[in-house]
Write an enzyme that holds these catalytic residues in place. Structure first.
Site, PDB file in Angstrom:
ATOM      1  N   GLY A   1       0.959   2.696   3.699  1.00 50.63           N
ATOM      2  CA  GLY A   1       0.396   4.049   3.582  1.00 50.63           C
ATOM      3  C   GLY A   1       0.234   4.461   2.138  1.00 50.63           C
ATOM      4  O   GLY A   1      -0.657   3.976   1.445  1.00 50.63           O
TER       5      GLY A   1
ATOM      6  N   LYS B   1      20.322   0.724  -3.254  1.00 45.78           N
ATOM      7  CA  LYS B   1      20.012  -0.420  -4.126  1.00 45.78           C
ATOM      8  C   LYS B   1      21.207  -0.751  -5.008  1.00 45.78           C
ATOM      9  O   LYS B   1      21.147  -0.718  -6.251  1.00 45.78           O
ATOM     10  CB  LYS B   1      18.754  -0.165  -4.949  1.00 45.78           C
TER      11      LYS B   1
END
Ligand code: XMP
EC number: 4.1.1.23
Length: 215
Positions: free
Chosen positions: A173, A62
């Protein structure tokens, strides 16, 4: 990255032994392995080269700095054997251009974060996600990162970037997103971490997600 299973493993374990065991177990089901700070801070950047022997590696750092620092980070990451890097876009076009330029020199990929998948991901990103997505397209990035927890946002972002850019999508998930729903909304790959690496059988968990997507 070649699309076979539409699944990217987020390998956020922190030790080499577990990382290599899990990566070996799931390698036939994943198109790429994403590594980030947890594993690289735990084991060093050398782990990228070992994992790259099993699957292309996406370095999720990032990146969010001035153009010169971004350039240095990208060069290190690509020299270490990563196939792609994830960068932020809020730092502006010149910073992103710097990453894209290095990626072109190395023939590697750049993915730009648009809106993040966790609940707080809407606080600051929501108003700028579309603008960042458009900038990623204009800058010639490979694709964007968009939230599997909000398939409607993936749909919005797909409309902006068109079909040329890829969407990789975390949040399936453990964070509550559905792999099938986000692929139907326009994502190219889902990124899955805990639901696979915390499973008693990472290979079975990965296979189940692949079957669900039928990609
Ligand atoms: P889990 O365990 O939740 O892991 O399946 C998800 C992985 O994806 C990363 N992550 C993101 N990366 N933009 C990103 O660039 C996002 O919005 C985002 N959400 C999650 C997370 O760090 C983990 O590796």
């Amino acid at each position: 990255m070649e699309k076979k299973n539409c699944l990217i493993l987020a390998l956020d374990v922190t030790d080499r032994e577990n990382a290599l065991r899990i990566a070996n177990e799931v390698s036939e089901y994943v198109d790429s392995i994403k590594v980030g700070y947890p594993l690289v801070l735990g084991e060093g950047l050398g782990i990228v080269k070992e994992l790259a022997e099993l699957a292309p590696v996406i370095a999720d750092f990032k990146v969010a700095d001035i153009p010169n620092t971004d350039r240095l980070i990208c060069e290190h990451v690509f020299n270490a054997g990563a196939d792609a890097i994830i960068t932020h876009g809020f730092t502006g076009r010149d910073s992103l251009d710097s990453c894209v330029k290095v990626a072109e020199e190395y023939d590697r990929d750049v993915y730009v974060v648009t809106e993040m998948s966790h609940p707080g991901g809407v606080e600051f990103f929501r108003p700028v996600a579309e603008t960042i997505a458009q900038m990623a397209a204009d800058a010639g990035a490979t694709g964007v990162v968009a939230p599997a927890t909000r398939p409607e946002r993936v749909r919005d972002i797909r409309k902006i970037i068109g079909d040329d850019l890829h969407i990789i999508s975390p949040g399936v998930g453990a964070q509550g997103g559905s792999a099938a729903d986000v692929i139907n909304a326009g994502a190219d790959w889902v990124i899955v971490g805990r639901s696979i690496y915390n499973s008693d059988s990472p290979a079975d968990a990965a296979m189940r997600i692949c079957n669900e997507m039928k990609c």
